[in-house]
Every structure is written in structure tokens, then in C-alpha cells.
Design a protein around this motif. Structure first.
Motif: not given
Length: 67
Positions: A20, A22, A25-28
């Protein structure tokens, strides 16, 4: 260390990574379809200790604290 393991699983198509945009940083991470086929086998293995602990708690007798 964890990131290395996750990257390894991603490269072997076991995990899907969603990034993502953001800050920070954002990881899913999620399982790809292939390892999801193992879930019927893995669930009993995961739940086995829970069942064993419940059996132990059922058969426990209270300890007599008075000496």
C-alpha cells in the motif's frame, strides 16, 4: 530475519504480497491458492494442542493446599 522469510515465501509463490502506498509503507501478506489447499490438513495439527490442554484441564484434580 522475518522479512527474509516472508520474501522467500513470496518468491516461492506461497505468499501474496500487497503493498500500500502509505508512509510508513504497509505490506499485507496472504496465502496464495496453492498452499490454501493444505488448510484441511493443517487445521487439525494446529488445534491438537488446544484439545490436549482441554483434556488435561478436565482431568485435573484440585491440589489440597492444607498441610
Amino acid at each position: 530475519m522475518l522479512l527474509n522469510h516472508l520474501t522467500h515465501l513470496h518468491h516461492h509463490l506461497i505468499l501474496h504480497t500487497q503493498l500500500y502506498p502509505l508512509l510508513p509503507p504497509k505490506l499485507d501478506y496472504s496465502l496464495t491458492p496453492q498452499p490454501q489447499t493444505l488448510m484441511p490438513i493443517l487445521h487439525p495439527i494446529y488445534n491438537s494442542p488446544k484439545h490436549y490442554i482441554q483434556l488435561i484441564n478436565i482431568h485435573k484434580t484440585p491440589i489440597n493446599q492444607s498441610f
